[in-house]
Design a protein around this motif. Structure first.
Motif, PDB file in Angstrom:
ATOM      1  N   THR A 136       0.844  -1.210   0.000  1.00 57.82           N
ATOM      2  CA  THR A 136       0.000   0.000   0.000  1.00 57.82           C
ATOM      3  C   THR A 136       0.876   1.256   0.000  1.00 57.82           C
ATOM      4  O   THR A 136       2.042   1.223   0.419  1.00 57.82           O
ATOM      5  N   THR A 137       0.292   2.343  -0.453  1.00 58.10           N
ATOM      6  CA  THR A 137       0.979   3.630  -0.389  1.00 58.10           C
ATOM      7  C   THR A 137       1.259   3.994   1.068  1.00 58.10           C
ATOM      8  O   THR A 137       2.271   4.614   1.386  1.00 58.10           O
ATOM      9  N   HIS A 138       0.339   3.594   1.948  1.00 58.21           N
ATOM     10  CA  HIS A 138       0.516   3.857   3.386  1.00 58.21           C
ATOM     11  C   HIS A 138       1.834   3.251   3.872  1.00 58.21           C
ATOM     12  O   HIS A 138       2.602   3.901   4.592  1.00 58.21           O
ATOM     13  N   MET A 186       4.770   5.290   2.569  1.00 57.57           N
ATOM     14  CA  MET A 186       4.978   6.540   3.295  1.00 57.57           C
ATOM     15  C   MET A 186       5.536   6.282   4.693  1.00 57.57           C
ATOM     16  O   MET A 186       6.379   7.036   5.190  1.00 57.57           O
ATOM     17  N   ALA A 187       5.062   5.202   5.298  1.00 60.08           N
ATOM     18  CA  ALA A 187       5.571   4.847   6.635  1.00 60.08           C
ATOM     19  C   ALA A 187       7.062   4.535   6.552  1.00 60.08           C
ATOM     20  O   ALA A 187       7.844   4.941   7.429  1.00 60.08           O
ATOM     21  N   GLU A 205       9.220   5.584   4.244  1.00 55.82           N
ATOM     22  CA  GLU A 205       9.962   6.816   3.964  1.00 55.82           C
ATOM     23  C   GLU A 205      10.193   7.595   5.261  1.00 55.82           C
ATOM     24  O   GLU A 205      11.314   8.046   5.545  1.00 55.82           O
ATOM     25  N   GLU A 206       9.141   7.726   6.057  1.00 53.76           N
ATOM     26  CA  GLU A 206       9.287   8.473   7.310  1.00 53.76           C
ATOM     27  C   GLU A 206      10.288   7.790   8.241  1.00 53.76           C
ATOM     28  O   GLU A 206      11.138   8.440   8.857  1.00 53.76           O
ATOM     29  N   HIS A 229      13.814   8.423   6.974  1.00 47.94           N
ATOM     30  CA  HIS A 229      14.226   9.814   7.231  1.00 47.94           C
ATOM     31  C   HIS A 229      14.566  10.010   8.707  1.00 47.94           C
ATOM     32  O   HIS A 229      15.548  10.651   9.049  1.00 47.94           O
ATOM     33  N   LEU A 244      11.722   7.735  -2.546  1.00 49.78           N
ATOM     34  CA  LEU A 244      10.586   7.102  -3.222  1.00 49.78           C
ATOM     35  C   LEU A 244      10.643   7.418  -4.711  1.00 49.78           C
ATOM     36  O   LEU A 244      10.924   8.550  -5.105  1.00 49.78           O
ATOM     37  N   ILE A 245      10.371   6.393  -5.516  1.00 49.88           N
ATOM     38  CA  ILE A 245      10.361   6.554  -6.981  1.00 49.88           C
ATOM     39  C   ILE A 245       9.105   5.872  -7.535  1.00 49.88           C
ATOM     40  O   ILE A 245       8.476   5.070  -6.831  1.00 49.88           O
ATOM     41  N   PRO A 246       8.751   6.166  -8.777  1.00 52.57           N
ATOM     42  CA  PRO A 246       7.634   5.423  -9.382  1.00 52.57           C
ATOM     43  C   PRO A 246       8.005   3.938  -9.488  1.00 52.57           C
ATOM     44  O   PRO A 246       9.160   3.619  -9.772  1.00 52.57           O
ATOM     45  N   LEU A 301       4.327   3.449  -5.754  1.00 52.14           N
ATOM     46  CA  LEU A 301       5.619   3.946  -5.291  1.00 52.14           C
ATOM     47  C   LEU A 301       6.521   2.795  -4.878  1.00 52.14           C
ATOM     48  O   LEU A 301       6.047   1.739  -4.461  1.00 52.14           O
TER      49      LEU A 301
END
Lengths: 78, 382
Positions: free
Chosen positions: A14-16, A19-20, A22-23, A26, A34-36, A47
């Motif tokens: 999932t996108t979720h 994003m989790a 990535e965070e 970081h 993140l890339i396509p 992503l």
């Protein structure tokens, strides 16, 4: 075009999750972005996390620490 | 204008909400539709807001915070996405049409049977009725946290215990309480929490959500673009994507995110105490007005800041219009989309004038509204 280089590519369910992760990266100063989603993994969209190619085991540990089960983790030239 | 229609929507938003929406309007791309900075910025905002809301409502998994355009959409997803042929559902006569109409639809389309917990003339229920109504086919209890007409709050924790004991889904409509009353899904035993962003959350209209507690299979109300798995012929099964077809309201979510921050920083208890004081003050000032009839149980502190009333047999629409036209006071008249509650109160014909208070109201506004009401009651013939 940029010259292609080897990268460790992580696809997510999932996108979720993307994003989790990535965070998480970081927050922990882990390199990558993140890339396509590359077509070698899926012809769909979405992503993927692109990380330096050196440390696959380290990446797996990171995913586990973040509580994320990857859809796929693969070395690709992107 | 003195705005006392906060149960419909809060008209005064915190400045940080206005700033967040304005900034979003000039910067956000489409979440999950690309990997450029514009799209990623929205993805990050959406992700962080989900986490914020999960924490705010005690929802154990942030990916199970589903964004919707309001409570009505969330309730439609929760009700229509979980009920099956032959199921029995227990609800109450306090409900808004956003609960009732999806239930009636399930009754007509899937043969779902319904049981209604009744209310007395003050709009109070007997909690033992929930247990009395449970049958082998009962699948869910669906109820509001607070009546949008009387302001009476239900003891959600108590109903949650009944639902848990009988292994029932517990769907809660928090339209009148989210943002103004602390809610913890796990502690209260709530399976599915439906909320709107534009009332006591003080966020923008067009925002809201459904929070899912645990492993609950919900069929989507909408299918469509998801930004992932484009060649699947069905909606992806993973939450939140399963229930979020189409572009999200990123600009609204930016405002909602700022609104949650505002509530957290101000303190939900501070907000609740202020709103309760406003409603109590207004109630105290109007109780002596001759021929005034106030609805709801005002002996309890477990209330939403609402005072609904009528003056003698005056049409509620005429009283509300007089308040608006002659005094600049915004209230709501009529049937309030809660037909069974009106029947229980005996106000189907007359409706009721509803005064609903919000964080930005003042005691002075309560006094002005009470004085206006007294003058209208004195004149009687409008």
């Amino acid at each position: 075009m940029r010259k292609k280089e080897k990268r460790l590519i992580t696809a997510f369910y999932t996108t979720h999750d993307a994003m989790a992760f990535e965070e998480f990266c970081h927050e922990h100063g882990v390199p990558g972005r993140l890339i396509p989603l590359p077509r070698e993994i899926s012809a769909g969209c979405g992503l993927a996390w692109s990380a330096p190619p050196e440390d696959e085991e380290g990446l797996k540990v990171l995913l586990q620490s973040a509580g994320i089960i990857p859809q796929e983790l693969r070395m690709l030239e992107v | 204008m003195i705005y006392l229609d906060n149960a419909a929507t809060t008209i005064h938003k915190p400045p940080c909400v206005v700033r967040a929406v304005t900034e979003a309007l000039t910067s956000l791309g489409n979440a999950s539709r690309g990997a450029h900075e514009g799209a990623l910025a929205t993805n990050r905002l959406v992700y962080r807001t989900r986490r914020k809301l999960a924490s705010f409502f005690g929802c154990p998994e942030s990916e199970k915070v589903i964004f919707t355009c309001n409570s009505t959409e969330a309730l439609n997803i929760a009700i229509c996405g979980t009920l099956h042929e032959g199921d029995h559902v227990i609800t109450t006569v306090l409900e808004h049409n956003s609960v009732l109409r999806p239930l009636y639809r399930m009754q007509n389309e899937r043969g779902v049977s319904l049981g209604f917990v009744p209310a007395d003339k003050q709009g109070c229920i007997d909690y033992a009725d929930f247990e009395r109504m449970i049958r082998p086919q009962t699948r869910a209890i669906v109820c509001t946290h607070a009546s949008n007409l009387t302001g009476n709050m239900l003891d959600i924790r108590r109903i949650g215990r009944i639902a848990k004991e009988h292994k029932l889904l517990f769907i809660v409509d928090a339209s009148q309480t989210a943002g103004a009353v602390p809610i913890d899904m796990v502690q209260m035993g709530i399976s599915l929490l439906c909320f709107t962003g534009h009332k006591s959350m003080m966020g923008p209209q067009g925002t809201g959500g459904l929070c899912i507690n645990g492993d609950i299979e919900i069929e989507p109300l909408k299918t469509g673009g998801s930004g992932v798995q484009s060649f699947l012929t069905e909606q992806p099964r993973e939450y939140p994507t399963r229930l979020e077809a189409g572009t999200l309201n990123g600009h609204g979510i930016a405002g909602l995110s700022a609104a949650v921050d505002f509530i957290s920083q101000t303190g939900i208890d501070v907000i609740r105490a202020h709103e309760q004081e406003l409603a109590r003050t207004f109630y105290r000032l109007i109780t002596g007005i001759p021929d005034i009839h106030i609805y709801g149980d005002h002996t309890s502190d477990e209330r939403s800041p609402i005072v609904a009333l009528n003056i003698a047999d005056l049409d509620s629409a005429i009283v509300a219009d007089e308040l608006a036209y002659s005094y600049g006071i915004a209230t709501r008249a009529g049937a309030h989309c809660a037909p069974l509650m009106h029947k229980a109160l005996g106000t189907q014909e007359q409706g009721a004038v509803r005064f609903s208070f919000g964080f930005y109201n003042t005691i002075g506004e309560c006094e002005a509204a009470a004085e206006a009401l007294r003058q209208i009651a004195d004149r009687r013939v409008l």
